[in-house]
Write a protein that holds these residues in place. Structure first.
Motif, PDB file in Angstrom:
ATOM      1  N   ASP A   1       2.878   7.707  -6.519  1.00 38.98           N
ATOM      2  CA  ASP A   1       1.614   7.204  -7.054  1.00 38.98           C
ATOM      3  C   ASP A   1       0.516   8.254  -6.909  1.00 38.98           C
ATOM      4  OD1 ASP A   1       2.890   4.895  -7.591  1.00 38.98           O
ATOM      5  OD2 ASP A   1       1.953   3.725  -5.997  1.00 38.98           O
TER       6      ASP A   1
ATOM      7  N   ASP B   1      -2.456   7.830  -5.850  1.00 40.11           N
ATOM      8  CA  ASP B   1      -3.473   7.570  -4.822  1.00 40.11           C
ATOM      9  C   ASP B   1      -3.129   8.147  -3.448  1.00 40.11           C
ATOM     10  OD1 ASP B   1      -1.430   5.947  -4.115  1.00 40.11           O
ATOM     11  OD2 ASP B   1      -2.468   4.073  -4.503  1.00 40.11           O
TER      12      ASP B   1
ATOM     13  N   GLN C   1      -1.011   7.248  -1.295  1.00 39.72           N
ATOM     14  CA  GLN C   1      -0.676   6.295  -0.232  1.00 39.72           C
ATOM     15  C   GLN C   1       0.685   6.641   0.349  1.00 39.72           C
ATOM     16  OE1 GLN C   1      -1.615   2.373  -2.360  1.00 39.72           O
ATOM     17  NE2 GLN C   1      -2.204   2.019  -0.236  1.00 39.72           N
TER      18      GLN C   1
ATOM     19  N   ARG D   1       2.718   4.716   5.581  1.00 39.11           N
ATOM     20  CA  ARG D   1       1.891   4.544   4.401  1.00 39.11           C
ATOM     21  C   ARG D   1       0.414   4.668   4.768  1.00 39.11           C
ATOM     22  NH1 ARG D   1       2.399   2.867  -1.015  1.00 39.11           N
ATOM     23  NH2 ARG D   1       1.001   1.192  -1.649  1.00 39.11           N
TER      24      ARG D   1
ATOM     25  N   ARG E   1      -5.383   4.213   0.368  1.00 39.30           N
ATOM     26  CA  ARG E   1      -5.703   4.871  -0.886  1.00 39.30           C
ATOM     27  C   ARG E   1      -6.705   5.992  -0.633  1.00 39.30           C
ATOM     28  NH1 ARG E   1      -6.349   4.381  -6.159  1.00 39.30           N
ATOM     29  NH2 ARG E   1      -4.666   3.236  -7.149  1.00 39.30           N
TER      30      ARG E   1
END
Ligand code: UDP
Ligand code: MG
Length: 320
Positions: A104, A106, A108, A206, A209
């Motif tokens: 992704d 972002d 994360q 994780r 964002r």
């Protein structure tokens, strides 16, 4: 080191103008160090897929691609959603790469796990799942809903990897196999485990964002979960059939109960026949709907035209 190691990192982006500069920078750093250590070929690149963003995402991608030799951009003609955007990127990248990593925009997902994925690929894995070892950075609400999601999915018989999102490495032939799953309701997390081949997992923590807002509010998440289940499982139909049969069984109990009431004189005239009909007919109707549903379910499975097998090896097969 083998020469079949051109890596393409595929990044779907929807309205990510705030996160893009960060992800372009960290992914470039990671890729350049992988190229330097000769774990991937110098032809490796990052492919940013713009999923019809309404903000400046595309102009940022375009500008970056002009100055950054390892960055490529792909612009979709409109917003098609995360899963389809990812597939578009994977299929495009697979033409000029030996492995793809999807991540992704972002950040994360931990970009440092990419190196571990590449190591697993270089030692023979075809699919490497990025699995979160920790979710403490997500809000309590997101955590609970996400865990519930995996539980419900597995109860419904959808094979998916626990705590794995769409951060994974796939070899060339794994993406080629993925292309044969022609379904329109795309749920990659459910399809990839069906492909087979040698799989590995790497674990990472994780993060939050880096910038911008989540594109998966609760409403979209519920839709995603519902899509996931209804695209992979006809269990809900079987549940209806079972419920119908249970109600027919209950109607027998109601039958005995009303007969006893009738003969002990506790029943109003007409009540016994009404109660028995309501329960029995209700059960028969549900069971019948379930039965029709089983056929609809079969049609649905057939209409997906999923590949029936993928071949991994054919010993002596290339001898003529
Ligand atoms: N995304 C996309 N198309 C969409 C929605 C999201 O390409 O219609 C991308 C988004 O830019 C991000 C990834 O999909 O790179 C995951 O979205 P997000 O981070 O918002 O989801 P979350 O991590 O909150 O589940
Ligand atoms: Mg995210």
């Amino acid at each position: 080191m083998s020469t079949n190691n051109t890596l393409a990192i595929v990044v779907p982006c929807y309205n990510e103008q705030d996160a893009f500069p960060f992800s372009a920078k960290s992914l470039t750093d990671v890729l350049c160090s992988l190229i330097k250590s000769q774990k991937v070929s110098p032809k490796s690149y990052i492919l940013f897929v713009d999923d019809g963003s309404k903000d400046n995402t595309w102009s940022l991608i375009e500008a970056e691609a002009k100055i950054n030799p390892v960055v490529q951009g792909l612009k979709l003609s409109g917003n098609v959603g995360h899963q389809n955007a990812l597939l578009a990127g994977l299929i495009t990248a697979n033409k000029t790469s030996d492995m793809t990593v999807s991540i992704d925009a972002d950040l994360q997902d931990d970009v440092n796990a990419i190196e571990k994925m590449v190591d697993a690929y270089n030692s023979g894995a075809d699919i490497v799942y990025g699995v979160r070892s920790d979710r403490s950075s997500d809000s309590a609400f997101k955590r609970v809903t996400a865990q519930g999601f995996y539980k419900v999915m597995s109860a419904m018989g959808v094979k998916s990897v626990y705590n794995h999102a769409d951060f994974r490495l796939m070899s060339h032939r794994a993406v080629a196999a993925l292309e044969n799953y022609e379904e329109r309701n795309l749920f990659l997390r459910g399809i990839v485990p069906l492909i087979g081949y040698k799989t590995e997992a790497v674990y990472y923590e994780r993060a939050k964002r880096v910038a911008g807002e989540s594109k998966y509010p609760l409403k979209k998440m519920l839709k995603f979960a519902f899509d996931g289940i209804t695209s992979f499982s006809i269990k809900p139909i079987s549940l209806i059939t079972t419920l119908g049969i249970v109600i027919i069984a209950l109607s027998l109990i109601a039958f005995i109960y009303t007969l006893v009431s009738y003969f002990t004189g506790n029943a109003e005239p007409g009540w016994s026949s009404l109660i028995i009909s309501i329960w029995f007919l209700g059960g028969v109707q549900l069971a019948s709907i379930g039965l029709v549903g089983q056929y609809v379910g079969k049609i649905y499975v057939e209409s997906k035209r999923r590949p029936r097998f993928n071949i991994e090896k054919h010993e002596k097969g290339d001898k003529s």
